[in-house]
Design a protein around this motif. Structure first.
Motif, PDB file in Angstrom:
ATOM      1  N   PRO A  31     113.957  62.502  56.372  1.00 43.01           N
ATOM      2  CA  PRO A  31     112.737  63.127  56.404  1.00 43.01           C
ATOM      3  C   PRO A  31     111.490  62.349  55.662  1.00 43.01           C
ATOM      4  CG  PRO A  31     113.301  63.467  54.987  1.00 43.01           C
ATOM      5  CD  PRO A  31     114.558  62.641  55.157  1.00 43.01           C
ATOM      6  N   LEU A  32     111.872  61.327  56.246  1.00 39.15           N
ATOM      7  CA  LEU A  32     110.567  59.838  55.250  1.00 39.15           C
ATOM      8  C   LEU A  32     109.803  59.808  56.783  1.00 39.15           C
ATOM      9  CD1 LEU A  32     112.989  56.929  53.375  1.00 39.15           C
ATOM     10  CD2 LEU A  32     111.935  58.807  52.575  1.00 39.15           C
ATOM     11  N   ILE A  33     109.630  60.051  57.699  1.00 37.45           N
ATOM     12  CA  ILE A  33     108.469  59.392  58.671  1.00 37.45           C
ATOM     13  C   ILE A  33     108.514  61.037  59.546  1.00 37.45           C
ATOM     14  CG2 ILE A  33     107.577  58.024  59.777  1.00 37.45           C
ATOM     15  CD1 ILE A  33     108.720  56.646  57.674  1.00 37.45           C
ATOM     16  N   LEU A  86     101.626  56.086  66.140  1.00 31.85           N
ATOM     17  CA  LEU A  86     102.085  54.088  65.146  1.00 31.85           C
ATOM     18  C   LEU A  86     104.001  54.235  66.031  1.00 31.85           C
ATOM     19  CD1 LEU A  86     104.074  53.728  62.130  1.00 31.85           C
ATOM     20  CD2 LEU A  86     103.797  55.614  61.713  1.00 31.85           C
ATOM     21  N   VAL A  87     104.605  53.133  65.989  1.00 26.69           N
ATOM     22  CA  VAL A  87     105.514  53.127  66.494  1.00 26.69           C
ATOM     23  C   VAL A  87     106.483  51.945  64.954  1.00 26.69           C
ATOM     24  CG1 VAL A  87     107.452  51.614  68.309  1.00 26.69           C
ATOM     25  CG2 VAL A  87     105.259  53.112  68.707  1.00 26.69           C
ATOM     26  N   PHE A  88     107.589  53.047  64.955  1.00 27.62           N
ATOM     27  CA  PHE A  88     108.526  52.665  63.730  1.00 27.62           C
ATOM     28  C   PHE A  88     109.595  51.951  64.036  1.00 27.62           C
ATOM     29  CE2 PHE A  88     109.216  57.060  63.442  1.00 27.62           C
ATOM     30  CZ  PHE A  88     110.641  56.715  63.831  1.00 27.62           C
ATOM     31  N   SER A  89     109.546  50.852  63.451  1.00 28.22           N
ATOM     32  CA  SER A  89     110.726  50.007  63.749  1.00 28.22           C
ATOM     33  C   SER A  89     111.904  49.516  62.353  1.00 28.22           C
ATOM     34  CB  SER A  89     110.646  48.800  64.359  1.00 28.22           C
ATOM     35  OG  SER A  89     111.860  48.318  65.311  1.00 28.22           O
ATOM     36  N   ALA A  90     113.164  49.745  62.557  1.00 31.19           N
ATOM     37  CA  ALA A  90     114.292  49.250  61.620  1.00 31.19           C
ATOM     38  C   ALA A  90     113.827  50.618  60.329  1.00 31.19           C
ATOM     39  CB  ALA A  90     113.955  47.938  60.910  1.00 31.19           C
ATOM     40  N   VAL A  91     114.469  51.442  60.339  1.00 30.13           N
ATOM     41  CA  VAL A  91     113.826  53.080  59.615  1.00 30.13           C
ATOM     42  C   VAL A  91     115.312  53.249  59.487  1.00 30.13           C
ATOM     43  CG1 VAL A  91     113.014  54.439  58.683  1.00 30.13           C
ATOM     44  CG2 VAL A  91     111.660  52.711  59.609  1.00 30.13           C
ATOM     45  N   SER A  92     115.946  53.282  58.457  1.00 32.98           N
ATOM     46  CA  SER A  92     117.883  53.806  58.159  1.00 32.98           C
ATOM     47  C   SER A  92     117.441  55.127  58.383  1.00 32.98           C
ATOM     48  CB  SER A  92     118.477  53.376  57.362  1.00 32.98           C
ATOM     49  OG  SER A  92     118.102  52.199  57.348  1.00 32.98           O
ATOM     50  N   ASN A  93     116.227  56.027  57.806  1.00 32.82           N
ATOM     51  CA  ASN A  93     116.498  57.382  57.991  1.00 32.82           C
ATOM     52  C   ASN A  93     115.319  57.635  57.972  1.00 32.82           C
ATOM     53  OD1 ASN A  93     115.473  56.208  55.446  1.00 32.82           O
ATOM     54  ND2 ASN A  93     116.629  57.854  53.906  1.00 32.82           N
ATOM     55  N   PRO A  94     114.800  57.788  59.190  1.00 31.18           N
ATOM     56  CA  PRO A  94     112.938  58.154  59.772  1.00 31.18           C
ATOM     57  C   PRO A  94     113.070  59.894  59.333  1.00 31.18           C
ATOM     58  CG  PRO A  94     114.671  57.426  61.701  1.00 31.18           C
ATOM     59  CD  PRO A  94     115.360  57.719  60.518  1.00 31.18           C
ATOM     60  N   SER A 124     115.661  55.588  46.581  1.00 32.58           N
ATOM     61  CA  SER A 124     114.372  54.106  45.878  1.00 32.58           C
ATOM     62  C   SER A 124     112.835  54.757  47.242  1.00 32.58           C
ATOM     63  CB  SER A 124     114.849  52.618  46.665  1.00 32.58           C
ATOM     64  OG  SER A 124     114.594  52.978  47.510  1.00 32.58           O
ATOM     65  N   ASN A 125     112.948  55.317  48.099  1.00 31.17           N
ATOM     66  CA  ASN A 125     112.230  56.048  48.793  1.00 31.17           C
ATOM     67  C   ASN A 125     111.682  57.684  49.007  1.00 31.17           C
ATOM     68  OD1 ASN A 125     110.239  56.428  50.988  1.00 31.17           O
ATOM     69  ND2 ASN A 125     109.528  53.677  50.720  1.00 31.17           N
ATOM     70  N   ILE A 126     110.851  58.062  48.462  1.00 31.09           N
ATOM     71  CA  ILE A 126     111.000  59.436  49.101  1.00 31.09           C
ATOM     72  C   ILE A 126     109.048  59.789  49.055  1.00 31.09           C
ATOM     73  CG2 ILE A 126     110.788  61.674  47.951  1.00 31.09           C
ATOM     74  CD1 ILE A 126     112.117  61.313  45.728  1.00 31.09           C
ATOM     75  N   SER A 127     109.210  60.576  50.988  1.00 27.18           N
ATOM     76  CA  SER A 127     108.008  60.907  51.399  1.00 27.18           C
ATOM     77  C   SER A 127     107.439  62.575  51.034  1.00 27.18           C
ATOM     78  CB  SER A 127     108.267  60.912  53.032  1.00 27.18           C
ATOM     79  OG  SER A 127     108.457  59.638  53.291  1.00 27.18           O
ATOM     80  N   PHE A 128     106.884  62.727  51.079  1.00 27.23           N
ATOM     81  CA  PHE A 128     106.534  64.554  50.986  1.00 27.23           C
ATOM     82  C   PHE A 128     105.151  64.923  52.208  1.00 27.23           C
ATOM     83  CE2 PHE A 128     103.006  64.355  47.606  1.00 27.23           C
ATOM     84  CZ  PHE A 128     103.442  62.997  47.228  1.00 27.23           C
ATOM     85  N   TYR A 129     105.079  64.277  53.368  1.00 24.80           N
ATOM     86  CA  TYR A 129     104.477  64.733  54.213  1.00 24.80           C
ATOM     87  C   TYR A 129     104.997  66.152  54.138  1.00 24.80           C
ATOM     88  CZ  TYR A 129     104.508  59.790  55.598  1.00 24.80           C
ATOM     89  OH  TYR A 129     104.604  58.001  55.334  1.00 24.80           O
TER      90      TYR A 129
END
Lengths: 327, 293
Positions: A130-132, A120-128, B108-113
């Motif tokens: 802890p989101l990704i 997976l290559v993400f793009s245009a994610v402002s706060n990777p 608006s968006n939460i992750s809990f990986y």
């Protein structure tokens, strides 16, 4: 009742017939020698996101022409509940690299590739974080990408030069957009530290952007909107409110200035796309994601809308703002 | 099982819980409830926030509680305040937007990986995602089947069939309606919560158009040639949802329809299926009516 069943059977037959068709198609592309499939996924159609996609596709085109890669495009068109199915479909199709543009897309991709060797290559994610990913440098789990955020401090510095008399800023944005919320939080932190006052107005849809701006008229000296997709799609009415009330409008994307905003220090989406494509091509060349940590793009486009400036009777000091493009 | 098929069955059963909820309001109570678009995300938000703090199973309970609360509000607005059911649903759904963002702490968006979720807990016991989802779906269907045979459940069915008659039999019709809305939205919220665990993330955009998706699942389930007992209806609402997901997944994969076509396709499926009896009545020959009997 019989008819309903017939319709259902017809549907299922059509689908299974389609399946076979799809498989032949897949076989065909393998025959052409492309052994790596790259999928580019958009969450919705939108000028900035489309610019990133087009820039990625342009950069991948020569490699695609020589038959090394096969590029697939998908777009969720705002139908988030379909994102998991789209990603599972790509994984099932034997896609090797998924380029996911924007946060919800990247999260759906992350869930779908778990336990597989799809990258997976993400793009245009402002706060990777802890989101990704857990950190920008830990990209060992087949996930890496390109992050971007707008230089909030530079935008306020610009405002200080163009409209030094502006003391209170009005933030107009959509609180359901992750990137906006992140950047608004950064703007608040900046303003708190710099002693700038601010007020907020939420616009949940494109129809509400002008109304939200209108609600701040008389209370603020300038508007600020980050790279907000909702506001970007409603720049014409937004800019009209700003100009009618002689309020300068600072934004976080060049497309928003072209559509009527006063000035922006924003993300250069073409450059963002190029960097994303280059990263994907590194993976095509056999590098691992661990060798490609997350890149934070800091190439900004600086732009001022001359006709908006004129309408607001703002003079542009050429000596101080030489690096800015005048539109 | 092919990967896409397995994924579609998993997602279909997860969204199927929303179909159960919609079946309760739309079919049993005979009142359309639009709260679902909001309460689905409420479930997702509760799941994310509480799972983030390390309580994956409690997050499902919290989701159910918040969903039920949302349903009670819609029920209250409709029965006690005399607001039309559709408008009551729209009002609650609109209000929930703010509530959902509030639950998520303004994000608006939460992750809990990487944090414990119900699926990681299940895999420790050697239970795969698919089996875990099947268990949740089976429990929910079983709950619905049992509940609608109890006194309270029968009261809801009576109110849905003939409110005046139910009142005449001294059934508390307002209370029954509110209870039905609460259960419906609790199931919807659990559906959202399980999806949040499945995706390890939440975005407020996920609830859009959920009502029509669930309705489409319900009517697909109803098109199966089986008896129309209440327990069978619940099972087939979930199966309808699985079919809906399979159809959508393959349609998207093969680009039979663009993603922006999903909504129209769902709307058309629902419109045709619901208008079938009328269409059939318009036919000059009475044959088809016999076949349905």
């Amino acid at each position: 009742m019989k008819k309903k069943i017939l319709v259902l059977i017809a549907l299922i037959t059509a689908i299974s017939a389609g399946c076979t068709g799809g498989q032949t198609q897949g076989g065909g592309s393998e025959g052409s020698g492309a052994d790596i499939t790259i999928a580019i996924v958009l969450p919705m159609e939108h000028p900035s996101l489309a610019e990133i996609r087009d820039s990625i596709a342009l950069k991948l085109a020569p490699i695609q022409e020589i038959g090394r890669i096969n590029v697939v495009h998908k777009n969720a068109n705002g139908e988030f509940s379909a994102l998991p199915s789209i990603m599972q479909g790509l994984v099932a199709d034997g896609t090797d690299i998924i380029i996911a543009i924007a946060t919800p897309t990247a999260q759906a991709a992350k869930a779908a590739i778990e336990g597989t060797d799809v990258k997976l290559v993400f793009s245009a994610v402002s706060n990777p974080v802890p989101l990704i990913v857990d950190s920008l440098t830990d990209t060992s789990a087949n996930i890496t990408g390109v992050s971007d955020f707008i230089p909030v401090d530079e935008i306020f510095a610009l405002a200080g030069i163009l409209t030094p008399e502006a003391k209170t800023f009005g933030f107009v944005y959509n609180p359901s957009e992750t990137n906006s919320v992140t950047n608004i939080q950064r703007a608040k932190d900046y303003c708190d530290a710099a002693g700038i006052a601010y007020k907020e107005a939420a616009a949940l849809s494109t129809a509400e952007v002008a109304t939200a701006a209108q609600s701040l008229v008389g209370q603020v000296d300038a508007f600020f909107t980050p790279d907000d997709n909702t506001a970007a799609s409603a720049m014409a009415p937004y800019a009209q409110v700003a100009i009618e009330n002689s309020i300068p409008l600072y934004v976080g994307a060049d497309s928003m200035v072209i559509d009527g905003g006063l000035a922006a220090v924003g993300i250069n989406y073409t450059r963002l796309g190029e960097i994303t494509a280059a990263m994907a091509l590194n993976l095509v060349d056999g590098q691992s994601t661990a060798q490609n940590p997350v890149i934070v793009v800091q190439d900004y486009s600086r732009i001022i809308n001359e006709s908006t400036a004129e309408a607001l009777s703002i003079e542009i000091p050429a000596d101080k703002l030489g690096s800015y493009i005048l539109y | 099982m092919p990967l896409l098929l397995r994924g579609s069955v998993e997602l279909g059963l997860i969204y199927g819980l929303t179909a159960l909820g919609v079946l309760i309001t739309y079919r049993i109570l005979n009142l359309p409830d639009l709260t679902v678009d909001g309460s689905f995300v409420t479930g997702m938000a509760c799941a994310a926030v509480i799972a983030q703090r390390g309580h994956p199973f409690m997050s499902l309970a919290a989701a159910a509680a918040f969903g039920a609360a949302a349903g009670c509000i819609t029920g209250f607005l409709h029965t006690k305040m005399g607001i039309q059911p559709i408008l009551s649903g729209i009002l609650t759904m609109t209000g929930l937007y703010t509530v959902n963002l509030y639950i998520m702490g303004g994000k608006s968006n939460i992750s809990f990986y990487g944090q414990a979720n119900i699926f990681s807990a299940a895999s420790k016991l050697g239970i795969s995602k698919l089996i875990a989802i099947c268990i949740i779906a089976a429990l929910s269907i079983a709950f619905c089947c049992v509940f609608f045979k109890t006194r309270a459940g029968l009261a809801i069915r009576a109110v849905g069939d003939n409110e005046e008659m139910a009142k005449a039999s001294s059934i508390n019709s307002d209370g029954s309606k509110i209870l039905a809305f609460a259960i419906s939205n609790a199931l919807t919220a659990i559906s959202g919560a399980v999806l949040a665990h499945y995706q390890s993330s939440v975005d407020v955009g996920y609830g859009n158009g959920m009502v029509v998706i669930a309705l489409a699942s319900v009517v697909i389930g109803e098109s199966f040639p089986v008896s129309k007992g209440i327990s069978i209806s619940f099972a087939f609402a979930a199966i309808g949802s699985v079919f809906y997901r399979i159809i959508i997944a393959y349609a998207l994969k093969l680009e039979v329809l663009p993603t922006y076509g999903v909504k129209l396709a769902s709307a058309v499926i629902v419109a045709i299926a619901i208008s079938l009896p009328r269409l059939r009545a318009m036919l000059p020959r009475g044959e088809s009516r016999h076949s349905d009997a």
